[in-house]
Scaffold this motif. Structure first.
Motif, PDB file in Angstrom:
ATOM      1  N   PRO A   1       9.363 -10.926 -76.039  1.00 31.34           N
ATOM      2  CA  PRO A   1      10.360 -10.005 -75.485  1.00 31.34           C
ATOM      3  C   PRO A   1      11.759 -10.618 -75.548  1.00 31.34           C
ATOM      4  O   PRO A   1      11.916 -11.833 -75.434  1.00 31.34           O
ATOM      5  CB  PRO A   1       9.898  -9.813 -74.037  1.00 31.34           C
ATOM      6  CG  PRO A   1       9.093 -11.030 -73.734  1.00 31.34           C
ATOM      7  CD  PRO A   1       8.425 -11.400 -75.013  1.00 31.34           C
ATOM      8  N   LYS A   2      12.756  -9.774 -75.733  1.00 30.52           N
ATOM      9  CA  LYS A   2      14.135 -10.272 -75.736  1.00 30.52           C
ATOM     10  C   LYS A   2      14.547 -10.735 -74.348  1.00 30.52           C
ATOM     11  O   LYS A   2      15.393 -11.622 -74.209  1.00 30.52           O
ATOM     12  CB  LYS A   2      15.083  -9.186 -76.243  1.00 30.52           C
ATOM     13  CG  LYS A   2      14.901  -8.850 -77.715  1.00 30.52           C
ATOM     14  CD  LYS A   2      15.897  -7.783 -78.147  1.00 30.52           C
ATOM     15  CE  LYS A   2      15.717  -7.437 -79.614  1.00 30.52           C
ATOM     16  NZ  LYS A   2      16.653  -6.365 -80.060  1.00 30.52           N
ATOM     17  N   SER A   3      13.952 -10.112 -73.334  1.00 27.65           N
ATOM     18  CA  SER A   3      14.282 -10.506 -71.961  1.00 27.65           C
ATOM     19  C   SER A   3      13.037 -10.393 -71.095  1.00 27.65           C
ATOM     20  O   SER A   3      12.216  -9.497 -71.279  1.00 27.65           O
ATOM     21  CB  SER A   3      15.407  -9.628 -71.398  1.00 27.65           C
ATOM     22  OG  SER A   3      15.024  -8.260 -71.394  1.00 27.65           O
ATOM     23  N   VAL A   4      12.889 -11.327 -70.157  1.00 31.62           N
ATOM     24  CA  VAL A   4      11.742 -11.328 -69.261  1.00 31.62           C
ATOM     25  C   VAL A   4      12.186 -11.793 -67.889  1.00 31.62           C
ATOM     26  O   VAL A   4      13.047 -12.681 -67.766  1.00 31.62           O
ATOM     27  CB  VAL A   4      10.611 -12.234 -69.812  1.00 31.62           C
ATOM     28  CG1 VAL A   4      11.102 -13.658 -70.024  1.00 31.62           C
ATOM     29  CG2 VAL A   4       9.397 -12.234 -68.894  1.00 31.62           C
ATOM     30  N   LEU A   5      11.635 -11.183 -66.853  1.00 30.20           N
ATOM     31  CA  LEU A   5      11.872 -11.615 -65.480  1.00 30.20           C
ATOM     32  C   LEU A   5      10.538 -11.984 -64.868  1.00 30.20           C
ATOM     33  O   LEU A   5       9.582 -11.202 -64.924  1.00 30.20           O
ATOM     34  CB  LEU A   5      12.542 -10.514 -64.657  1.00 30.20           C
ATOM     35  CG  LEU A   5      13.050 -10.928 -63.259  1.00 30.20           C
ATOM     36  CD1 LEU A   5      14.229 -10.067 -62.836  1.00 30.20           C
ATOM     37  CD2 LEU A   5      11.955 -10.854 -62.190  1.00 30.20           C
ATOM     38  N   ILE A   6      10.470 -13.191 -64.289  1.00 27.49           N
ATOM     39  CA  ILE A   6       9.249 -13.711 -63.680  1.00 27.49           C
ATOM     40  C   ILE A   6       9.550 -14.043 -62.232  1.00 27.49           C
ATOM     41  O   ILE A   6      10.509 -14.767 -61.941  1.00 27.49           O
ATOM     42  CB  ILE A   6       8.760 -14.978 -64.409  1.00 27.49           C
ATOM     43  CG1 ILE A   6       8.655 -14.742 -65.917  1.00 27.49           C
ATOM     44  CG2 ILE A   6       7.422 -15.440 -63.833  1.00 27.49           C
ATOM     45  CD1 ILE A   6       8.632 -16.026 -66.732  1.00 27.49           C
ATOM     46  N   THR A   7       8.747 -13.547 -61.309  1.00 30.54           N
ATOM     47  CA  THR A   7       8.941 -13.889 -59.900  1.00 30.54           C
ATOM     48  C   THR A   7       8.108 -15.115 -59.534  1.00 30.54           C
ATOM     49  O   THR A   7       7.094 -15.411 -60.154  1.00 30.54           O
ATOM     50  CB  THR A   7       8.569 -12.718 -58.970  1.00 30.54           C
ATOM     51  OG1 THR A   7       7.159 -12.451 -59.076  1.00 30.54           O
ATOM     52  CG2 THR A   7       9.362 -11.468 -59.329  1.00 30.54           C
ATOM     53  N   GLY A   8       8.575 -15.842 -58.518  1.00 34.94           N
ATOM     54  CA  GLY A   8       7.830 -17.001 -58.015  1.00 34.94           C
ATOM     55  C   GLY A   8       7.786 -18.160 -58.981  1.00 34.94           C
ATOM     56  O   GLY A   8       6.706 -18.644 -59.345  1.00 34.94           O
ATOM     57  N   CYS A   9       8.940 -18.671 -59.376  1.00 31.37           N
ATOM     58  CA  CYS A   9       8.996 -19.679 -60.450  1.00 31.37           C
ATOM     59  C   CYS A   9       9.281 -21.089 -59.986  1.00 31.37           C
ATOM     60  O   CYS A   9       9.506 -21.969 -60.821  1.00 31.37           O
ATOM     61  CB  CYS A   9      10.060 -19.267 -61.474  1.00 31.37           C
ATOM     62  SG  CYS A   9       9.655 -17.760 -62.368  1.00 31.37           S
TER      63      CYS A   9
END
Length: 271
Positions: A27-35
């Motif tokens: 993906p060109k952009s990704v958001l991950i929670t709890g890193c």
């Protein structure tokens, strides 16, 4: 982070990777929670290690770890966002910060990884507060954070020009657990964790139906029993194996996987 503390891990397999591991697409952009640690932190590392890493990796944290800070300092495409996942009114601000970076391209992939495993796990010790906290973190927060982020995700899907569903185009991964499976529950216990993750699966399934015409790929995934602080020393796989395998699975997912419940190694889990 999500971890299994029972023996119900018969389908977790260890994969061996060469140094040349790459994905054809990311993906060109990704958001991950709890890193700040564990699986979330390792996902950031593994996305960075791809031959063509995402242009933008948004990593949320409640408490900044030194390792996460270092990743942010050393990589211009990593954006560190302080967020308490239970603070629902703050979601709007997070969306705005992401939107300022991605613009009209939108957000391609949201991975709701942050989670809670309460200390009290058996029938004798579980409390109403354990149940409330687990539901708030493991079900309510992922549902409403996805709802708030979804316009950016849908925008990414439309901007891609791709046909069919994929996680490189536009997707949501709700990090679940095999112990949320009612069919596979042969060990009992883990009341707050099991129940809240089963509820997460149901919210994912409803969302996949309500939003099926948007072209966004939505699914629940079990990351395996992972060697972390909470996973304990008896876990079967490292965070590196977990996340490398998971990214390989991500690449193979398509329309057929919309609304499904899968293991990190791309095997199905009964509801």
């Amino acid at each position: 982070m999500h971890f299994e503390l029972t023996s119900e891990t018969n389908f977790d397999f260890i994969f061996i990777f060469s140094d040349s591991f790459t994905l054809k697409m990311s993906p060109k952009s990704v958001l991950i929670t709890g890193c700040n640690r564990g699986i979330g932190l390792e996902l950031v590392k593994q996305f960075l290690a791809l031959g063509s890493p995402p242009q933008h990796i948004f990593a949320t944290f409640r408490t900044m770890s030194d390792e996460l800070k270092k990743l942010g300092d050393e990589n211009k495409n990593v954006y560190l966002l302080k967020m308490d996942i239970t603070d629902i009114p703050s979601y709007h601000s997070i969306v705005k910060q992401v939107e300022e970076v991605v613009g009209e391209a939108g957000l391609n992939l949201l991975i709701n990884n942050a989670g809670l495993l309460p200390t009290n796990r058996d029938l004798a010790s579980v409390t109403p507060e354990d149940m409330r906290q687990a539901f708030e973190v493991n079900c309510v927060a992922p549902l409403f954070f996805t709802k708030e982020m979804f316009p950016l995700i849908e925008k990414a899907g439309k901007a891609s020009g791709e046909t069919g569903r994929s996680l490189s185009k536009a997707g949501v991964v709700q990090m679940s657990t095999a112990v949320a499976s009612i069919a596979e529950n042969t060990g009992g216990g883990l009341y707050a964790y099991r129940c809240s993750k089963s509820a997460l699966n149901m919210s994912m399934k409803s969302m996949s139906q309500d939003l099926k015409d948007t072209g966004v790929l939505i699914l629940a995934m079990h990351p395996g029993w992972v060697l972390t602080d909470m996973g304990g020393p008896n876990a079967l796989i490292t965070t590196e194996v977990c996340c490398k395998t998971m990214l390989e699975t991500f690449e193979s997912l398509s329309d057929k996987d919309h609304g499904t419940f899968l293991r990190y190694n791309n095997t199905p889990i009964p509801w």
